[in-house]
Design a protein around this motif. Structure first.
Motif, PDB file in Angstrom:
ATOM      1  N   THR A  25      66.164  22.646   5.368  1.00  0.00           N
ATOM      2  CA  THR A  25      65.456  22.795   4.093  1.00  0.00           C
ATOM      3  C   THR A  25      65.627  24.212   3.558  1.00  0.00           C
ATOM      4  OG1 THR A  25      63.844  21.127   4.760  1.00  0.00           O
ATOM      5  CG2 THR A  25      63.203  22.582   2.966  1.00  0.00           C
ATOM      6  N   ASP A  26      65.500  25.200   4.462  1.00  0.00           N
ATOM      7  CA  ASP A  26      65.692  26.598   4.057  1.00  0.00           C
ATOM      8  C   ASP A  26      67.112  26.818   3.554  1.00  0.00           C
ATOM      9  OD1 ASP A  26      63.083  27.076   4.751  1.00  0.00           O
ATOM     10  OD2 ASP A  26      63.560  28.090   6.654  1.00  0.00           O
ATOM     11  N   LYS A  27      68.091  26.200   4.264  1.00  0.00           N
ATOM     12  CA  LYS A  27      69.486  26.315   3.810  1.00  0.00           C
ATOM     13  C   LYS A  27      69.642  25.690   2.427  1.00  0.00           C
ATOM     14  CE  LYS A  27      71.835  26.205   8.303  1.00  0.00           C
ATOM     15  NZ  LYS A  27      72.708  25.394   9.174  1.00  0.00           N
ATOM     16  N   GLY A  28      69.016  24.510   2.246  1.00  0.00           N
ATOM     17  CA  GLY A  28      69.074  23.826   0.956  1.00  0.00           C
ATOM     18  C   GLY A  28      68.459  24.678  -0.141  1.00  0.00           C
ATOM     19  N   LYS A  29      67.299  25.289   0.161  1.00  0.00           N
ATOM     20  CA  LYS A  29      66.654  26.154  -0.830  1.00  0.00           C
ATOM     21  C   LYS A  29      67.532  27.355  -1.143  1.00  0.00           C
ATOM     22  CE  LYS A  29      61.858  24.911   0.142  1.00  0.00           C
ATOM     23  NZ  LYS A  29      60.574  25.360   0.708  1.00  0.00           N
ATOM     24  N   ALA A  30      68.155  27.933  -0.099  1.00  0.00           N
ATOM     25  CA  ALA A  30      69.042  29.078  -0.311  1.00  0.00           C
ATOM     26  C   ALA A  30      70.224  28.659  -1.172  1.00  0.00           C
ATOM     27  CB  ALA A  30      69.516  29.635   1.028  1.00  0.00           C
ATOM     28  N   LEU A  31      70.803  27.474  -0.896  1.00  0.00           N
ATOM     29  CA  LEU A  31      71.922  26.990  -1.704  1.00  0.00           C
ATOM     30  C   LEU A  31      71.478  26.697  -3.136  1.00  0.00           C
ATOM     31  CD1 LEU A  31      73.755  24.608   0.797  1.00  0.00           C
ATOM     32  CD2 LEU A  31      74.606  26.785  -0.102  1.00  0.00           C
ATOM     33  N   GLU A  32      70.278  26.167  -3.272  1.00  0.00           N
ATOM     34  CA  GLU A  32      69.748  25.893  -4.597  1.00  0.00           C
ATOM     35  C   GLU A  32      69.550  27.192  -5.377  1.00  0.00           C
ATOM     36  OE1 GLU A  32      65.723  23.888  -6.365  1.00  0.00           O
ATOM     37  OE2 GLU A  32      66.597  22.952  -4.596  1.00  0.00           O
ATOM     38  N   ALA A  33      69.018  28.216  -4.687  1.00  0.00           N
ATOM     39  CA  ALA A  33      68.843  29.519  -5.335  1.00  0.00           C
ATOM     40  C   ALA A  33      70.202  30.105  -5.718  1.00  0.00           C
ATOM     41  CB  ALA A  33      68.092  30.464  -4.406  1.00  0.00           C
ATOM     42  N   LYS A  34      71.165  29.957  -4.801  1.00  0.00           N
ATOM     43  CA  LYS A  34      72.517  30.455  -5.071  1.00  0.00           C
ATOM     44  C   LYS A  34      73.122  29.710  -6.256  1.00  0.00           C
ATOM     45  CE  LYS A  34      76.470  31.881  -2.317  1.00  0.00           C
ATOM     46  NZ  LYS A  34      77.107  31.786  -1.005  1.00  0.00           N
ATOM     47  N   LEU A  35      72.914  28.389  -6.299  1.00  0.00           N
ATOM     48  CA  LEU A  35      73.417  27.580  -7.395  1.00  0.00           C
ATOM     49  C   LEU A  35      72.769  28.014  -8.709  1.00  0.00           C
ATOM     50  CD1 LEU A  35      75.078  25.182  -8.450  1.00  0.00           C
ATOM     51  CD2 LEU A  35      73.132  23.717  -7.880  1.00  0.00           C
ATOM     52  N   THR A  36      71.464  28.250  -8.664  1.00  0.00           N
ATOM     53  CA  THR A  36      70.761  28.714  -9.863  1.00  0.00           C
ATOM     54  C   THR A  36      71.339  30.043 -10.318  1.00  0.00           C
ATOM     55  OG1 THR A  36      68.748  27.589  -9.143  1.00  0.00           O
ATOM     56  CG2 THR A  36      68.490  29.303 -10.806  1.00  0.00           C
ATOM     57  N   THR A  37      71.593  30.917  -9.352  1.00  0.00           N
ATOM     58  CA  THR A  37      72.181  32.216  -9.684  1.00  0.00           C
ATOM     59  C   THR A  37      73.566  32.029 -10.285  1.00  0.00           C
ATOM     60  OG1 THR A  37      70.962  33.229  -7.866  1.00  0.00           O
ATOM     61  CG2 THR A  37      72.838  34.456  -8.719  1.00  0.00           C
ATOM     62  N   VAL A  38      74.371  31.149  -9.679  1.00  0.00           N
ATOM     63  CA  VAL A  38      75.723  30.894 -10.191  1.00  0.00           C
ATOM     64  C   VAL A  38      75.631  30.268 -11.575  1.00  0.00           C
ATOM     65  CG1 VAL A  38      77.779  29.466  -9.836  1.00  0.00           C
ATOM     66  CG2 VAL A  38      76.823  30.773  -7.939  1.00  0.00           C
ATOM     67  N   GLU A  39      74.698  29.337 -11.779  1.00  0.00           N
ATOM     68  CA  GLU A  39      74.537  28.717 -13.091  1.00  0.00           C
ATOM     69  C   GLU A  39      74.117  29.755 -14.126  1.00  0.00           C
ATOM     70  OE1 GLU A  39      71.728  25.608 -12.224  1.00  0.00           O
ATOM     71  OE2 GLU A  39      73.301  24.114 -11.864  1.00  0.00           O
TER      72      GLU A  39
END
Length: 167
Positions: free
Chosen positions: A113-127
């Motif tokens: 879940t933490d990895k998913g949240k980190a990826l989601e945050a990274k995706l948000t940053t990339v977006e």
């Protein structure tokens, strides 16, 4: 020795039994008969004594067996308690193992879940960065268009000046 033929309905009789006062038996025969009866009485007495001893031995054996039965019942009760305790211990150990496994799975899930949240945050940053870059590209394209238009205007002005100068 008393003659049992003399008693009749509680009264003594002077009459002799058939065959004479000895029932037709000689003294020696009566003696032998008496001895046989004494032997039989002795055997019966011995058998009775043996039976009493056997009864006493049987009662002692029964008492011993009852004590053994009580002891065995106590042992069975103790073993049942041990089995119950072992079963409970086994069940507790199994529950503990399952609890540990659930904890491990929960920790793994939390990590994922933490990895998913980190990826989601990274995706948000990339977006966000992509949106910024797209905006910058749009601004850049707009500025290029303005610059081309200006350059076109300046070229036109220069041509007009050059043409004026040439005339």
């Amino acid at each position: 020795m008393k003659n049992f033929f003399l008693k009749k309905e509680g009264k003594k009789s002077n009459a002799s039994p058939p065959g004479g006062p000895n029932g037709g038996l000689s003294l020696e025969e009566l003696q032998n008969s008496n001895n046989l009866l004494l032997e039989q009485l002795s055997k019966v007495s011995q058998d009775l004594a043996n039976a009493r001893m056997d009864k006493q031995e049987a009662e002692q054996s029964n008492t011993i067996l009852l004590a053994k039965e009580k002891d065995l019942q106590k042992q069975v009760t103790s073993l049942e308690a041990q089995v119950k305790k072992i079963s409970q211990s086994f069940a507790f150990e199994e529950a503990q193992k399952l609890n540990d496994k659930a904890r491990e799975l929960n920790e793994a899930l939390t990590a994922e879940t933490d990895k998913g949240k980190a990826l989601e945050a990274k995706l948000t940053t990339v977006e966000d960065r992509l949106a910024t870059l797209e905006k910058s590209e749009a601004q850049s394209t707009e500025e290029k268009a303005k610059l081309r238009a200006r350059i076109g205007e300046q070229l036109e002005e220069l041509r007009t000046k050059v043409m004026k100068m040439c005339t």
